[in-house]
Motif scaffolding. Structure first.
Motif, PDB file in Angstrom:
ATOM      1  N   ASN A 167      23.372  40.173 -42.072  1.00 23.42           N
ATOM      2  CA  ASN A 167      24.636  39.476 -42.292  1.00 23.42           C
ATOM      3  C   ASN A 167      25.689  40.445 -42.828  1.00 23.42           C
ATOM      4  OD1 ASN A 167      26.793  37.843 -42.819  1.00 23.42           O
ATOM      5  ND2 ASN A 167      25.694  36.396 -44.122  1.00 23.42           N
ATOM      6  N   PRO A 168      26.588  40.917 -41.985  1.00 30.02           N
ATOM      7  CA  PRO A 168      27.616  41.856 -42.442  1.00 30.02           C
ATOM      8  C   PRO A 168      28.566  41.258 -43.470  1.00 30.02           C
ATOM      9  CG  PRO A 168      28.055  41.114 -40.199  1.00 30.02           C
ATOM     10  CD  PRO A 168      26.675  40.629 -40.553  1.00 30.02           C
TER      11      PRO A 168
ATOM     12  N   GLY B 139      22.254  44.931 -50.176  1.00 29.16           N
ATOM     13  CA  GLY B 139      21.283  45.916 -49.721  1.00 29.16           C
ATOM     14  C   GLY B 139      21.454  46.196 -48.239  1.00 29.16           C
ATOM     15  N   SER B 140      21.077  47.383 -47.813  1.00 21.86           N
ATOM     16  CA  SER B 140      21.329  47.822 -46.437  1.00 21.86           C
ATOM     17  C   SER B 140      20.692  46.921 -45.392  1.00 21.86           C
ATOM     18  CB  SER B 140      20.856  49.263 -46.263  1.00 21.86           C
ATOM     19  OG  SER B 140      19.485  49.387 -46.651  1.00 21.86           O
TER      20      SER B 140
ATOM     21  N   HIS C 289      18.095  49.288 -49.220  1.00 19.56           N
ATOM     22  CA  HIS C 289      17.011  48.382 -49.613  1.00 19.56           C
ATOM     23  C   HIS C 289      16.362  47.813 -48.369  1.00 19.56           C
ATOM     24  CE1 HIS C 289      14.595  45.634 -51.953  1.00 19.56           C
ATOM     25  NE2 HIS C 289      15.019  44.638 -51.199  1.00 19.56           N
ATOM     26  N   LYS C 290      15.054  48.020 -48.256  1.00 24.99           N
ATOM     27  CA  LYS C 290      14.293  47.500 -47.119  1.00 24.99           C
ATOM     28  C   LYS C 290      13.780  46.108 -47.463  1.00 24.99           C
ATOM     29  CE  LYS C 290      10.718  48.798 -43.787  1.00 24.99           C
ATOM     30  NZ  LYS C 290      11.683  48.645 -42.666  1.00 24.99           N
TER      31      LYS C 290
ATOM     32  N   THR D  49      35.791  44.791 -50.916  1.00 31.03           N
ATOM     33  CA  THR D  49      35.340  45.567 -49.767  1.00 31.03           C
ATOM     34  C   THR D  49      33.990  45.047 -49.274  1.00 31.03           C
ATOM     35  OG1 THR D  49      34.312  47.183 -51.258  1.00 31.03           O
ATOM     36  CG2 THR D  49      36.548  47.672 -50.466  1.00 31.03           C
ATOM     37  N   ALA D  50      33.712  45.300 -47.985  1.00 35.13           N
ATOM     38  CA  ALA D  50      32.460  44.861 -47.370  1.00 35.13           C
ATOM     39  C   ALA D  50      31.522  46.041 -47.195  1.00 35.13           C
ATOM     40  CB  ALA D  50      32.743  44.205 -46.021  1.00 35.13           C
ATOM     41  N   GLY D  51      30.286  45.736 -46.762  1.00 35.58           N
ATOM     42  CA  GLY D  51      29.326  46.782 -46.450  1.00 35.58           C
ATOM     43  C   GLY D  51      28.233  46.924 -47.483  1.00 35.58           C
ATOM     44  N   ALA D  52      27.213  47.687 -47.117  1.00 33.35           N
ATOM     45  CA  ALA D  52      26.068  47.908 -48.011  1.00 33.35           C
ATOM     46  C   ALA D  52      26.477  48.778 -49.197  1.00 33.35           C
ATOM     47  CB  ALA D  52      24.938  48.567 -47.242  1.00 33.35           C
TER      48      ALA D  52
END
Length: 287
Positions: free
Chosen positions: A97-98, A90-91, A37-38, A30-33
């Motif tokens: 980069n998705p 990280g978010s 994380h900044k 699966t993809a996504g954050a």
């Protein structure tokens, strides 16, 4: 060829989190954050988030080449993304980069006039920087087309070397004869493609060093020089004489020596530089 593998694929694949070798702890279908994380932002307009894998080296070598050519605005901060720790999920990084792969670049002074421009995929970053600084991409239409053809050749061919040969030869939990044979054959075919081309060309686009060389060297130059996968003897790298000539020629460039150190956290201490925020950071490592 022996085949003791009795595995039969099921009608519907299901993920087994423990099956995947060295990278099993981070790989998912699966993809996504996965966590908030900044990312840090340094003092330069160009902010690179990366690791010194071959794909990461492409961009740091490119930036060091631009600086060596006098493009002062190519100064950059290079922040470490530790993919073994899952930093790429990280978010903030996923916003750039998705696809959650290094390298990823944020330009805080893009030519478009926007406040920021994200760029992901190493080949896209090389082309973006070449156009931004009007350098390392031939002006002549025929040579430009040749450079871009080889750039895209690398982007399409490289996964067979890294995710194919490198994975099954070096990182898979157990050796699989069919997989190693399959990807070794393809890797050697690609090495032969390069060797034949370089018999009549100093660089990938003819007589002009370009982003095509910068894209190809971290994968294929490092491979035949023994810097990745420890496979020089296995692949009979010494037989690709034209490719070796080119690999050594590129490897001797000062910008290449500098760029391949950035975001490197393994190997000899004099070849490591966790982060880069100023040219003096590299100077301290290269005595």
């Amino acid at each position: 060829m022996s085949n003791n593998n009795q595995y039969t694929p099921p009608k519907v694949w299901e993920w087994n989190p423990g099956n995947g070798g060295e990278w099993a702890s981070i790989n998912r279908p699966t993809a996504g954050a996965r966590h908030e994380h900044k990312l840090p932002v340094g003092k330069h307009p160009l902010q690179l988030y990366s690791l010194a894998t071959p794909n990461g080296q492409k961009v740091t070598i490119m930036l060091e080449e631009l600086l060596a050519s006098g493009h002062k605005d190519a100064e950059y901060d290079a922040h470490l993304i530790d993919i073994s720790e899952g930093d790429q999920f990280g978010s903030d990084f996923v916003d750039i980069n998705p696809n959650s792969k290094i390298p990823a670049l944020m330009d805080h002074a893009p030519a478009s006039g926007q406040s920021t421009q994200r760029v992901f995929e190493s080949g896209a970053i090389l082309l973006y920087l070449a156009e931004k600084f009007d350098d390392l991409l031939p002006k002549d239409s025929a040579k430009r087309t040749e450079a871009l053809s080889w750039l895209f050749w690398q982007m399409g061919s490289g996964p067979y070397v890294g995710g194919g040969f490198g994975h099954f030869y070096k990182y898979a939990p157990e050796p699989i004869e069919y997989a190693i044979d399959r990807f070794t054959m393809e890797t050697k075919r690609q090495l032969d493609v390069l060797d034949k081309h370089l018999a009549d060309n100093d660089f990938m686009a003819g007589d002009e060093y370009s982003i095509a060389d910068i894209a190809i060297w971290p994968w294929y130059g490092n491979l035949v020089l023994g810097n990745v996968y420890d496979a020089v003897e296995f692949l009979q790298a010494e037989s690709y004489k034209n490719l070796l000539r080119w690999a050594r020629q590129i490897g001797d460039r000062e910008a290449v020596k500098r760029g391949r150190l950035v975001n490197r956290t393994w190997g000899d201490e004099d070849e490591q530089l966790r982060e880069r925020h100023d040219s003096s950071d590299i100077d301290k490592v290269i005595k």
